[in-house]
Design a protein around this motif. Structure first.
Motif, PDB file in Angstrom:
ATOM      1  N   ILE A  97       0.860  -1.195   0.000  1.00  0.00           N
ATOM      2  CA  ILE A  97       0.000   0.000   0.000  1.00  0.00           C
ATOM      3  C   ILE A  97       0.890   1.237   0.000  1.00  0.00           C
ATOM      4  CG2 ILE A  97      -1.736   1.342   1.248  1.00  0.00           C
ATOM      5  CD1 ILE A  97      -2.812  -1.167   2.443  1.00  0.00           C
ATOM      6  N   ALA A  98       0.571   2.182  -0.859  1.00  0.00           N
ATOM      7  CA  ALA A  98       1.242   3.484  -0.873  1.00  0.00           C
ATOM      8  C   ALA A  98       0.155   4.549  -0.814  1.00  0.00           C
ATOM      9  CB  ALA A  98       2.097   3.652  -2.125  1.00  0.00           C
ATOM     10  N   ARG A  99       0.297   5.473   0.140  1.00  0.00           N
ATOM     11  CA  ARG A  99      -0.787   6.432   0.354  1.00  0.00           C
ATOM     12  C   ARG A  99      -0.273   7.830   0.589  1.00  0.00           C
ATOM     13  NH1 ARG A  99      -4.925   7.009   5.504  1.00  0.00           N
ATOM     14  NH2 ARG A  99      -6.470   8.303   4.441  1.00  0.00           N
ATOM     15  N   GLU A 100      -0.957   8.792   0.002  1.00  0.00           N
ATOM     16  CA  GLU A 100      -0.819  10.203   0.342  1.00  0.00           C
ATOM     17  C   GLU A 100      -2.198  10.659   0.780  1.00  0.00           C
ATOM     18  OE1 GLU A 100       1.017  12.581  -2.624  1.00  0.00           O
ATOM     19  OE2 GLU A 100       2.921  11.485  -2.565  1.00  0.00           O
ATOM     20  N   ALA A 101      -2.361  10.800   2.092  1.00  0.00           N
ATOM     21  CA  ALA A 101      -3.678  11.026   2.680  1.00  0.00           C
ATOM     22  C   ALA A 101      -4.356  12.247   2.083  1.00  0.00           C
ATOM     23  CB  ALA A 101      -3.545  11.175   4.194  1.00  0.00           C
ATOM     24  N   GLY A 102      -5.617  12.063   1.744  1.00  0.00           N
ATOM     25  CA  GLY A 102      -6.395  13.147   1.174  1.00  0.00           C
ATOM     26  C   GLY A 102      -6.211  13.309  -0.319  1.00  0.00           C
ATOM     27  N   GLU A 103      -5.293  12.578  -0.918  1.00  0.00           N
ATOM     28  CA  GLU A 103      -5.036  12.694  -2.352  1.00  0.00           C
ATOM     29  C   GLU A 103      -5.338  11.376  -3.076  1.00  0.00           C
ATOM     30  OE1 GLU A 103      -4.306  15.375  -3.907  1.00  0.00           O
ATOM     31  OE2 GLU A 103      -3.778  16.743  -2.272  1.00  0.00           O
TER      32      GLU A 103
END
Length: 497
Positions: free
Chosen positions: A229-235
């Motif tokens: 999982i790779a995440r940029e919160a809100g994007e």
């Protein structure tokens, strides 16, 4: 029967979730501090709480020694003889407790100091209790209630303790109301913290993983596995899944019928975009999938040890592959765990051309290295901008003849000399130069005729010189005529005299 003071301590301990003995020790330490401040002494003081009466006794403690000469510090040591006067049961090497009066004499300032010490000790004990409770639960998903908002931080109530979510642990799409219940991830536990020691997050990738486990039964029972999982919160979030059952589509299971499963997760995350990608063991194939929605032309492994990939996309797909502010390629790199360089077809072509040009320019041989050219011819070529053998070899006969002072025979001479040079490098046989061949003369035939012009009175000499200067179309050239024309000019000058 316990005293009222002890009952109050017991109630406070249950409220804070700490051991009552910790509060008792805090009270005793507070009395010691207040007593020392009142008596202004450096004696070794102790305090003791009587659970039944609620009274707190303070006393000075001295070590019992045998002889007076062994007493190094009277405030800390006492002889056995003096100790027996106060306590008949005193023994050598033991301790003598000397009572200190505290009731009614400590005053308001001492009581306030004692109160501060008690509060400090209780807070430290409470922080240690919270730390021990949550240090083993880092990464766990818990339900929390929004308690209050302090500047950029949100304070949550976890039930047994308070927690805080700093701004960087929040999604930019989310805002909270007091009393709202949300799911948070325990990010870390800080022991030396002024505020709540537990730090929770709504931006951690574990939150998305938990939501998928809740919404997708195939993930919960282990049929579908979340590999990365790779995440940029809100994007945006990219999640790689794979199926252990060939009959189960991993991506389809996560999306759900008409997208119902993934839409439920998106609503929980306040509209954050989610890309679900099928996982591949092959890094090249996985990279092509991870860069979706962009279409990849080709992927090359630059360095397998350092995990470095080069991705080439069509010119029209470059901005899509990179994403807004580099977000798409950044998330893909996090998902793969590889460094990714993205280039367009045009950029790659220019790079290859530049490498070829550098490779060609790196091998430059001066004209002086070629035998048979002569110093004069080398100077003419350099004046025309031709400084290396490689540049000379790339020129056509027409381009050479365009240089001032070079004619067809000189072009032939250059060709033979260059061929002999490269043949020598390759171990071939050299070609012999034509006999009686000289360098080209830059003057044209008309100039030669004009140079041998004679005065009007010597017309016969002029005609004879002109006939001798005129080249035979089949055999003579401008270069072979020039010396004869010069001789005719000399003869005309002699006849005139």
């Amino acid at each position: 029967m316990a005293s009222e003071l002890y009952n109050t301590i017991d109630a406070l301990s249950r409220e804070k979730g700490i051991d009552p003995q910790i509060v008792v020790n805090a009270v005793e330490d507070a009395i010691v501090v207040a007593t020392r401040k009142y008596y202004k002494t450096q004696e070794n003081l102790r305090a003791q709480l009587d659970k039944d009466t609620g009274k707190i006794r303070a006393f000075a403690v001295k070590t019992i020694v045998e002889a007076p000469e062994q007493v190094q510090d009277p405030t800390l040591q006492v002889t056995l003889e003096d100790a027996l006067k106060s306590d008949p049961n005193a023994q050598l090497g033991g301790e003598l407790q000397i009572p200190k009066e505290t009731e009614g004499i400590l005053g308001r300032i001492a009581a306030q100091l004692a109160k501060q010490v008690i509060f400090q000790k209780v807070r430290e004990a409470e922080r240690d209790t919270v730390y021990n409770e949550y240090i083993g639960r880092v990464g766990e998903i818990v339900n929390a209630t929004v308690k209050r908002i302090e500047g950029p931080d949100v304070i949550f109530d976890l039930g047994k303790a308070e927690s805080r979510a700093p701004r960087k642990e929040q999604s930019r799409l989310e805002s909270f109301a007091i009393g709202e219940r949300v799911r948070v991830v325990i990010a870390r536990v800080e022991k030396a913290s002024k505020g709540p020691a537990v730090v929770v997050s709504r931006a951690a990738p574990e939150l998305v993983q938990h939501l998928f486990q809740t919404e997708v039964p195939e993930i919960y029972d282990g049929t579908v596995v979340i590999r990365a999982i790779a995440r940029e919160a809100g994007e945006r979030t990219k999640i790689a899944v794979m199926s252990k059952d060939k009959e189960v589509d991993a991506v389809g299971a996560c999306v759900g019928m008409k997208g119902m499963r993934v839409q439920s997760i998106i609503r929980e995350l306040r509209g954050e975009k989610i890309d679900i990608i099928e996982y591949h063991e092959d890094s090249v194939t996985f990279a092509e999938k991870a860069l979706q929605p962009a279409k990849v032309s080709r992927v090359t492994v630059v360095d397998a040890v350092e995990k470095h990939l080069e991705v080439v996309v069509d010119d029209s797909q470059l901005s899509l592959a990179i994403g807004k502010k580099g977000q798409n390629v950044r998330l893909a790199a996090k998902l793969l765990g590889w460094k990714i360089d993205i280039k367009s077809e045009e950029e790659k072509r220019q790079e290859v051309e530049q490498q070829m040009a550098e490779l060609t320019s790196a091998v430059a041989t001066p004209l002086e290295s070629v035998e048979g050219l002569g110093e004069g011819l080398v100077e003419k070529l350099k004046a025309a901008g031709v400084t290396t053998v490689e540049a000379l070899a790339d020129m056509t006969p027409e381009q050479l003849e365009a240089i001032e002072g070079i004619g067809p025979k000189t072009v032939e001479k250059i060709s033979v000399a260059v061929n002999n040079y490269f043949a020598g490098l390759e171990g071939g046989e050299a070609v012999a130069l034509p006999e009686n061949e000289g360098e080209a003369v830059s003057e044209p035939e008309a100039s030669a005729v004009e140079e041998i012009a004679a005065p009007e009175g010597d017309a016969a000499a002029v005609e004879a010189a002109a006939e001798q200067a005129e080249p035979d179309p089949g055999t003579e050239t401008q270069e072979s005529v020039a010396p004869e024309a010069a001789e005719a000019t000399d003869a005309a000058e002699e006849n005139k005299e």
